[in-house]
Design a protein around this motif. Structure first.
Motif, PDB file in Angstrom:
ATOM      1  N   VAL A 133       0.849  -1.208   0.000  1.00 56.98           N
ATOM      2  CA  VAL A 133       0.000   0.000   0.000  1.00 56.98           C
ATOM      3  C   VAL A 133       0.876   1.246   0.000  1.00 56.98           C
ATOM      4  O   VAL A 133       0.598   2.222  -0.718  1.00 56.98           O
ATOM      5  CB  VAL A 133      -0.957   0.003   1.218  1.00 56.98           C
ATOM      6  N   ARG A 134       1.962   1.218   0.800  1.00 56.61           N
ATOM      7  CA  ARG A 134       2.858   2.383   0.867  1.00 56.61           C
ATOM      8  C   ARG A 134       3.512   2.678  -0.483  1.00 56.61           C
ATOM      9  O   ARG A 134       3.797   3.824  -0.812  1.00 56.61           O
ATOM     10  CB  ARG A 134       3.941   2.166   1.928  1.00 56.61           C
ATOM     11  N   LYS A 135       3.726   1.610  -1.252  1.00 56.74           N
ATOM     12  CA  LYS A 135       4.330   1.788  -2.586  1.00 56.74           C
ATOM     13  C   LYS A 135       3.334   2.362  -3.589  1.00 56.74           C
ATOM     14  O   LYS A 135       3.727   2.871  -4.636  1.00 56.74           O
ATOM     15  CB  LYS A 135       4.849   0.443  -3.113  1.00 56.74           C
ATOM     16  N   ASN A 136       2.048   2.265  -3.254  1.00 56.08           N
ATOM     17  CA  ASN A 136       1.011   2.789  -4.139  1.00 56.08           C
ATOM     18  C   ASN A 136       0.821   4.274  -3.815  1.00 56.08           C
ATOM     19  O   ASN A 136       0.129   4.652  -2.876  1.00 56.08           O
ATOM     20  CB  ASN A 136      -0.296   2.011  -3.932  1.00 56.08           C
ATOM     21  N   THR A 137       1.476   5.127  -4.589  1.00 57.97           N
ATOM     22  CA  THR A 137       1.493   6.569  -4.284  1.00 57.97           C
ATOM     23  C   THR A 137       0.103   7.187  -4.300  1.00 57.97           C
ATOM     24  O   THR A 137      -0.192   8.100  -3.528  1.00 57.97           O
ATOM     25  CB  THR A 137       2.392   7.314  -5.292  1.00 57.97           C
ATOM     26  N   ASN A 138      -0.767   6.685  -5.143  1.00 59.74           N
ATOM     27  CA  ASN A 138      -2.127   7.210  -5.230  1.00 59.74           C
ATOM     28  C   ASN A 138      -2.873   7.015  -3.924  1.00 59.74           C
ATOM     29  O   ASN A 138      -3.480   7.943  -3.381  1.00 59.74           O
ATOM     30  CB  ASN A 138      -2.867   6.518  -6.389  1.00 59.74           C
ATOM     31  N   LEU A 139      -2.801   5.788  -3.372  1.00 61.17           N
ATOM     32  CA  LEU A 139      -3.463   5.498  -2.094  1.00 61.17           C
ATOM     33  C   LEU A 139      -2.840   6.283  -0.954  1.00 61.17           C
ATOM     34  O   LEU A 139      -3.535   6.783  -0.070  1.00 61.17           O
ATOM     35  CB  LEU A 139      -3.388   3.999  -1.792  1.00 61.17           C
ATOM     36  N   GLU A 140      -1.504   6.402  -0.963  1.00 57.58           N
ATOM     37  CA  GLU A 140      -0.805   7.132   0.095  1.00 57.58           C
ATOM     38  C   GLU A 140      -1.219   8.604   0.117  1.00 57.58           C
ATOM     39  O   GLU A 140      -1.455   9.187   1.169  1.00 57.58           O
ATOM     40  CB  GLU A 140       0.715   7.018  -0.108  1.00 57.58           C
ATOM     41  N   ILE A 159     -14.725   8.068   0.443  1.00 61.84           N
ATOM     42  CA  ILE A 159     -15.361   7.218  -0.565  1.00 61.84           C
ATOM     43  C   ILE A 159     -14.357   6.898  -1.670  1.00 61.84           C
ATOM     44  O   ILE A 159     -14.242   5.757  -2.121  1.00 61.84           O
ATOM     45  CB  ILE A 159     -16.615   7.897  -1.154  1.00 61.84           C
ATOM     46  N   LYS A 160     -13.605   7.926  -2.080  1.00 62.00           N
ATOM     47  CA  LYS A 160     -12.590   7.717  -3.127  1.00 62.00           C
ATOM     48  C   LYS A 160     -11.523   6.722  -2.659  1.00 62.00           C
ATOM     49  O   LYS A 160     -11.081   5.867  -3.417  1.00 62.00           O
ATOM     50  CB  LYS A 160     -11.919   9.054  -3.489  1.00 62.00           C
ATOM     51  N   ILE A 161     -11.113   6.854  -1.401  1.00 59.51           N
ATOM     52  CA  ILE A 161     -10.124   5.915  -0.841  1.00 59.51           C
ATOM     53  C   ILE A 161     -10.693   4.497  -0.850  1.00 59.51           C
ATOM     54  O   ILE A 161     -10.007   3.549  -1.212  1.00 59.51           O
ATOM     55  CB  ILE A 161      -9.737   6.315   0.605  1.00 59.51           C
ATOM     56  N   GLY A 162     -11.981   4.391  -0.461  1.00 57.24           N
ATOM     57  CA  GLY A 162     -12.621   3.079  -0.461  1.00 57.24           C
ATOM     58  C   GLY A 162     -12.624   2.446  -1.844  1.00 57.24           C
ATOM     59  O   GLY A 162     -12.291   1.269  -2.001  1.00 57.24           O
ATOM     60  N   ASP A 163     -12.964   3.227  -2.852  1.00 63.36           N
ATOM     61  CA  ASP A 163     -12.979   2.726  -4.233  1.00 63.36           C
ATOM     62  C   ASP A 163     -11.580   2.349  -4.696  1.00 63.36           C
ATOM     63  O   ASP A 163     -11.379   1.308  -5.319  1.00 63.36           O
ATOM     64  CB  ASP A 163     -13.567   3.785  -5.181  1.00 63.36           C
ATOM     65  N   ALA A 164     -10.622   3.211  -4.368  1.00 67.78           N
ATOM     66  CA  ALA A 164      -9.237   2.949  -4.783  1.00 67.78           C
ATOM     67  C   ALA A 164      -8.680   1.715  -4.095  1.00 67.78           C
ATOM     68  O   ALA A 164      -7.978   0.900  -4.704  1.00 67.78           O
ATOM     69  CB  ALA A 164      -8.367   4.169  -4.480  1.00 67.78           C
ATOM     70  N   ALA A 165      -9.000   1.547  -2.808  1.00 67.50           N
ATOM     71  CA  ALA A 165      -8.533   0.384  -2.054  1.00 67.50           C
ATOM     72  C   ALA A 165      -9.142  -0.899  -2.621  1.00 67.50           C
ATOM     73  O   ALA A 165      -8.470  -1.933  -2.720  1.00 67.50           O
ATOM     74  CB  ALA A 165      -8.889   0.528  -0.580  1.00 67.50           C
ATOM     75  N   GLN A 166     -10.417  -0.808  -3.018  1.00 66.31           N
ATOM     76  CA  GLN A 166     -11.082  -1.973  -3.597  1.00 66.31           C
ATOM     77  C   GLN A 166     -10.420  -2.368  -4.918  1.00 66.31           C
ATOM     78  O   GLN A 166     -10.186  -3.553  -5.185  1.00 66.31           O
ATOM     79  CB  GLN A 166     -12.564  -1.661  -3.821  1.00 66.31           C
ATOM     80  N   GLN A 167     -10.113  -1.367  -5.733  1.00 66.13           N
ATOM     81  CA  GLN A 167      -9.439  -1.628  -7.012  1.00 66.13           C
ATOM     82  C   GLN A 167      -8.045  -2.212  -6.774  1.00 66.13           C
ATOM     83  O   GLN A 167      -7.604  -3.116  -7.494  1.00 66.13           O
ATOM     84  CB  GLN A 167      -9.325  -0.332  -7.825  1.00 66.13           C
ATOM     85  N   PHE A 168      -7.373  -1.705  -5.752  1.00 62.47           N
ATOM     86  CA  PHE A 168      -6.036  -2.197  -5.396  1.00 62.47           C
ATOM     87  C   PHE A 168      -6.089  -3.672  -4.998  1.00 62.47           C
ATOM     88  O   PHE A 168      -5.290  -4.483  -5.472  1.00 62.47           O
ATOM     89  CB  PHE A 168      -5.492  -1.334  -4.246  1.00 62.47           C
ATOM     90  N   MET A 169      -7.069  -4.035  -4.142  1.00 62.42           N
ATOM     91  CA  MET A 169      -7.203  -5.427  -3.712  1.00 62.42           C
ATOM     92  C   MET A 169      -7.606  -6.329  -4.875  1.00 62.42           C
ATOM     93  O   MET A 169      -7.137  -7.464  -4.983  1.00 62.42           O
ATOM     94  CB  MET A 169      -8.227  -5.543  -2.581  1.00 62.42           C
ATOM     95  N   SER A 171      -6.757  -5.910  -7.972  1.00 62.24           N
ATOM     96  CA  SER A 171      -5.553  -6.135  -8.791  1.00 62.24           C
ATOM     97  C   SER A 171      -4.630  -7.165  -8.140  1.00 62.24           C
ATOM     98  O   SER A 171      -4.040  -8.003  -8.828  1.00 62.24           O
ATOM     99  CB  SER A 171      -4.802  -4.817  -9.033  1.00 62.24           C
ATOM    100  N   LEU A 172      -4.515  -7.133  -6.796  1.00 57.60           N
ATOM    101  CA  LEU A 172      -3.710  -8.133  -6.088  1.00 57.60           C
ATOM    102  C   LEU A 172      -4.313  -9.532  -6.251  1.00 57.60           C
ATOM    103  O   LEU A 172      -3.592 -10.510  -6.488  1.00 57.60           O
ATOM    104  CB  LEU A 172      -3.632  -7.802  -4.590  1.00 57.60           C
ATOM    105  N   ARG A 173      -5.642  -9.610  -6.122  1.00 57.44           N
ATOM    106  CA  ARG A 173      -6.317 -10.903  -6.269  1.00 57.44           C
ATOM    107  C   ARG A 173      -6.133 -11.463  -7.687  1.00 57.44           C
ATOM    108  O   ARG A 173      -5.939 -12.665  -7.867  1.00 57.44           O
ATOM    109  CB  ARG A 173      -7.804 -10.763  -5.927  1.00 57.44           C
ATOM    110  N   ASN A 174      -6.195 -10.590  -8.664  1.00 48.04           N
ATOM    111  CA  ASN A 174      -5.999 -11.040 -10.049  1.00 48.04           C
ATOM    112  C   ASN A 174      -4.576 -11.548 -10.266  1.00 48.04           C
ATOM    113  O   ASN A 174      -4.361 -12.533 -10.975  1.00 48.04           O
ATOM    114  CB  ASN A 174      -6.311  -9.901 -11.029  1.00 48.04           C
TER     115      ASN A 174
END
Length: 255
Positions: A133-140, A159-169, A171-174
C-alpha cells in the motif's frame, strides 16, 4: 416415568459399494453409535441411529461428521458428500431417499471415482500488504489528504479511498489468481474459485484431483507457496469428498 427417546437415522455420505461395509463406530454427542450402510443396488448411504432431533452445526458436531467421512474415504474411492444435519425417521426412509437419488448417483459415480477435493485459501500477510500500500502513491496521497479531517469534512475523499482500495485489492487478487490459482487449475480435474472471505483473502479455491496424482498436486502447491511465502499465508486442506463439485446434498435436503 421417562418418556422413550424417539430414534432416527442420521446420514453422513453416499458411497458406491456392492457389500455391507463395516466402518466401525462414531461417538455422537458423547454416545458411541454403530455405523451401518443402507443399500440400494450398487449404492449406499453411511448412517447411524441417533435420537430424533435437530443437531446444531457446532465445532464438535461438524468434526464428528467429517471424521466419519474421512474414515469412509480411507476405505472407499467413490464418496458422495452429504451436508451436516440430515436425520430421517427411519432407515427405511433413507432407503426410499436413496432409491430416488439413485439415477443421480449413477451419473456421479464415474465422475468422482478415485477423486478427492482439496481446498486452498491464500491470505495476504499484514506486513506485506501494508508495504505494498505504501508503494502505491495514489493510495498514500489519498490517505494523507484525509488525515486529521473530520469524517463529515472528508466524506467524499473517504469514498474515493474506499474505491481505490477496492481496485487495489482486486488487482492483487488477479495477480495471485494468475500466478497461483490458474497453474493449479491446469493440474486438477476441475477447479472452483469461491468468493474470498474477509478483506485480506486473495484466493479461496477448491480443486478436484485424482487420488493417484495427489502427491504431484501437493508438490505444485508447495512450489507456489515457496514463491509467495514472504507475502502470503497458504491454508491448504483436505482430502475431502467433492463438496464443491457435487450438488446432490441440496437435493437430499429438499427430498
Amino acid at each position: 416415568m421417562n418418556q422413550e427417546i424417539k430414534m432416527g437415522t442420521y446420514i453422513f455420505c453416499g458411497i458406491e459399494t456392492d457389500i455391507d461395509d463395516d466402518f466401525g463406530e462414531v461417538e455422537f454427542e458423547g454416545v458411541k453409535r454403530k455405523l451401518f450402510t443402507v443399500r440400494y443396488k450398487n449404492a449406499a448411504m453411511v448412517a447411524a441411529d441417533v435420537p430424533m432431533k435437530i443437531y446444531h452445526p457446532n465445532k464438535e458436531n461438524l468434526m464428528m461428521h467429517q471424521h466419519v467421512v474421512s474414515v469412509v474415504m480411507k476405505k472407499k474411492d467413490t464418496v458422495i458428500p452429504v451436508s451436516f444435519g440430515n436425520v430421517f425417521q427411519s432407515s427405511e426412509d433413507v432407503g426410499v431417499l436413496l432409491e430416488n437419488l439413485y439415477p443421480q448417483f449413477t451419473k456421479l459415480f464415474p465422475e468422482i471415482k478415485g477423486k478427492i477435493e482439496v481446498g486452498l485459501k491464500v491470505i495476504a500477510k499484514k506486513e506485506w500488504l501494508e508495504a505494498t500500500v505504501r508503494k502505491n502513491t495514489n493510495l498514500e496521497k489519498m490517505a494523507h489528504a484525509v488525515k486529521g479531517k473530520s469524517e463529515a469534512a472528508s466524506y467524499y475523499e473517504r469514498i474515493k479511498i474506499g474505491d481505490a482500495a477496492q481496485q487495489f485489492m482486486t488487482s492483487l487478487r488477479n495477480e495471485v489468481k494468475d500466478e497461483v490459482y490458474e497453474p493449479l487449475e491446469k493440474s486438477a480435474v476441475a477447479a472452483k474459485a469461491n468468493d474470498p472471505i474477509g478483506e485480506t483473502m486473495l484466493v479461496n479455491a477448491s480443486f478436484l484431483v485424482d487420488r493417484d496424482k495427489e502427491e504431484e498436486f501437493d508438490q505444485k502447491v508447495n512450489e507456489a507457496h515457496e514463491k509467495w511465502k514472504d507475502k502470503v499465508e497458504f491454508n491448504y486442506t483436505g482430502p475431502w469428498p467433492a463438496y464443491n463439485f457435487v450438488n446432490i446434498r441440496l437435493k437430499v435436503e429438499e427430498s
